[in-house]
Design a protein around this motif. Structure first.
Motif, PDB file in Angstrom:
ATOM      1  N   TYR A 124      -4.369   2.031   4.301  1.00  0.00           N
ATOM      2  CA  TYR A 124      -4.916   1.236   5.404  1.00  0.00           C
ATOM      3  C   TYR A 124      -4.211   1.637   6.687  1.00  0.00           C
ATOM      4  O   TYR A 124      -3.033   2.019   6.676  1.00  0.00           O
ATOM      5  CB  TYR A 124      -4.705  -0.266   5.175  1.00  0.00           C
ATOM      6  N   MET A 140       0.845  -1.183   0.000  1.00  0.00           N
ATOM      7  CA  MET A 140       0.000   0.000   0.000  1.00  0.00           C
ATOM      8  C   MET A 140       0.880   1.233   0.000  1.00  0.00           C
ATOM      9  O   MET A 140       2.080   1.180   0.272  1.00  0.00           O
ATOM     10  CB  MET A 140      -0.896   0.016   1.237  1.00  0.00           C
ATOM     11  N   SER A 141       0.273   2.397  -0.275  1.00  0.00           N
ATOM     12  CA  SER A 141       0.973   3.676  -0.232  1.00  0.00           C
ATOM     13  C   SER A 141       0.717   4.350   1.107  1.00  0.00           C
ATOM     14  O   SER A 141      -0.387   4.288   1.655  1.00  0.00           O
ATOM     15  CB  SER A 141       0.483   4.593  -1.354  1.00  0.00           C
ATOM     16  N   GLU A 165       5.913   2.759  -0.581  1.00  0.00           N
ATOM     17  CA  GLU A 165       5.172   1.505  -0.708  1.00  0.00           C
ATOM     18  C   GLU A 165       5.585   0.600   0.439  1.00  0.00           C
ATOM     19  O   GLU A 165       6.764   0.260   0.583  1.00  0.00           O
ATOM     20  CB  GLU A 165       5.463   0.856  -2.061  1.00  0.00           C
ATOM     21  N   VAL A 166       4.621   0.252   1.270  1.00  0.00           N
ATOM     22  CA  VAL A 166       4.892  -0.523   2.480  1.00  0.00           C
ATOM     23  C   VAL A 166       3.894  -1.675   2.568  1.00  0.00           C
ATOM     24  O   VAL A 166       2.828  -1.645   1.941  1.00  0.00           O
ATOM     25  CB  VAL A 166       4.781   0.363   3.739  1.00  0.00           C
ATOM     26  N   PRO A 167       4.221  -2.722   3.332  1.00  0.00           N
ATOM     27  CA  PRO A 167       3.265  -3.825   3.489  1.00  0.00           C
ATOM     28  C   PRO A 167       1.970  -3.359   4.165  1.00  0.00           C
ATOM     29  O   PRO A 167       1.997  -2.489   5.035  1.00  0.00           O
ATOM     30  CB  PRO A 167       4.020  -4.813   4.388  1.00  0.00           C
ATOM     31  N   ILE A 168       0.864  -3.923   3.746  1.00  0.00           N
ATOM     32  CA  ILE A 168      -0.412  -3.639   4.398  1.00  0.00           C
ATOM     33  C   ILE A 168      -0.368  -4.229   5.809  1.00  0.00           C
ATOM     34  O   ILE A 168      -0.062  -5.416   5.979  1.00  0.00           O
ATOM     35  CB  ILE A 168      -1.587  -4.238   3.604  1.00  0.00           C
ATOM     36  N   PRO A 169      -0.638  -3.435   6.846  1.00  0.00           N
ATOM     37  CA  PRO A 169      -0.553  -3.950   8.219  1.00  0.00           C
ATOM     38  C   PRO A 169      -1.697  -4.900   8.538  1.00  0.00           C
ATOM     39  O   PRO A 169      -2.769  -4.833   7.938  1.00  0.00           O
ATOM     40  CB  PRO A 169      -0.629  -2.681   9.065  1.00  0.00           C
ATOM     41  N   ARG A 170      -1.446  -5.788   9.491  1.00  0.00           N
ATOM     42  CA  ARG A 170      -2.473  -6.733   9.944  1.00  0.00           C
ATOM     43  C   ARG A 170      -2.827  -6.423  11.392  1.00  0.00           C
ATOM     44  O   ARG A 170      -1.951  -6.135  12.208  1.00  0.00           O
ATOM     45  CB  ARG A 170      -1.954  -8.173   9.850  1.00  0.00           C
ATOM     46  N   ARG A 206      -8.447  -3.181  11.350  1.00  0.00           N
ATOM     47  CA  ARG A 206      -7.845  -2.454  10.242  1.00  0.00           C
ATOM     48  C   ARG A 206      -8.917  -1.660   9.520  1.00  0.00           C
ATOM     49  O   ARG A 206     -10.006  -2.169   9.253  1.00  0.00           O
ATOM     50  CB  ARG A 206      -7.157  -3.412   9.267  1.00  0.00           C
TER      51      ARG A 206
END
Length: 298
Positions: free
Chosen positions: A101, A1-2, A19-24, A31
């Motif tokens: 997110y 995600m941005s 651009e980073v991983p979508i957090p959980r 979320r």
């Protein structure tokens, strides 16, 4: 995600999209798919390095409006698809609400207002909770007099409305061009910026951070409430000096949402920018005369 982040301190040009991983979400968290997020002076302070974090990638954004898309274990009463508003507390954090997110504690969110859109709602959590806590800290009985400095700003204008609703006699201190606005929000008295009230007041809510000058407007034994921790003037003349510190409080936020839906609390949006133009939004944040919250849309 941005996500909008800073990796070096400085001006608006330091805000970039990463651009980073979508957090959980973990247990007790959820979320939110972000629809809109408020841009606040505290974000500019993070960008400038006021809170530290040198050498880290820091996320920006405290306020959010959007839709839950995943809930962690032990979350009850909330589910995917619910529209919510929330506060992501903390200045030094890897990700904030200026992203596609965001993960929040379930206790930090409330059902979104139904009478305004996500853009307007995104400006409620930080400003609303700050103003409400400050009015509560005044501890004044109905009929008491209060002067609110910076009354045309986001927090000040919300404080004018909440103080008037609490039965306080509100005098607003703001620019001369804002007199009509602050009176429409509930102020019965007005003091132009740079002037002093006609006489001492029972309390001051110092949204403009005037400090000792504002303390001088308070009667002996009155109360002064500041909005920035560790920035209040020293007590004098028996005046009680308080400093509010905002916290993520979904239950309190829900009460503010109810006021919005009842038409008792007006939210103001100054301008919107897409997330991709976060740096431009930061440049606008420092422009004098901005009235209302700047909102990033996702």
């Amino acid at each position: 995600m941005s996500a909008a982040v800073v990796s070096a301190f400085g001006g608006p040009e330091q805000v970039v999209l990463a651009e980073v991983p979508i957090p959980r979400p973990a247990a007790g968290q959820l979320r939110v798919k972000v629809a809109a997020a408020g841009l606040n002076p505290v974000d500019g302070a993070v960008r400038a390095g006021v809170f530290g974090g040198a050498g880290q990638r820091l996320g920006l954004g405290w306020e959010v409006a959007g839709e839950i898309d995943e809930v962690g274990a032990d979350v009850t009463g909330l589910r995917a698809g619910d529209r919510v508003v929330g506060l992501h507390h903390g200045a030094v954090k890897p990700l904030g609400t200026h992203a596609q997110y965001v993960v929040l504690d379930a206790t930090a969110v409330a059902a979104a207002p139904t009478t305004v859109d996500a853009v307007a709602a995104a400006g409620l959590p930080l400003g609303g909770l700050t103003a409400a806590r400050a009015v509560d800290l005044l501890g004044l009985a109905p009929g008491s007099s209060v002067l609110i400095t910076g009354a045309a700003g986001v927090v000040g204008a919300l404080a004018v409305q909440l103080a008037a609703r609490a039965g306080l006699v509100v005098t607003a201190l703001a620019g001369a061009e804002d007199e009509e606005l602050v009176r429409s929000l509930g102020a019965t008295g007005f003091v132009p910026r740079g002037a002093a009230p006609a006489g001492p007041v029972d309390g001051v809510l110092d949204a403009a951070v005037l400090g000792a000058d504002a303390l001088g407007f308070v009667r002996d034994g009155g109360v002064y409430v500041g909005l920035i921790p560790n920035h209040a003037p020293a007590p004098e003349r028996g005046i009680r000096v308080e400093e509010q510190e905002v916290a993520a409080d979904g239950a309190h936020l829900a009460r503010l949402v109810a006021l919005v839906d009842a038409g008792a609390l007006t939210l103001r949006v100054a301008q919107t920018f897409p997330l991709a133009e976060a740096a431009k939004a930061h440049a606008q944040l420092g422009t004098p005369g901005v009235r209302g919250r700047i909102i990033l849309t996702v």
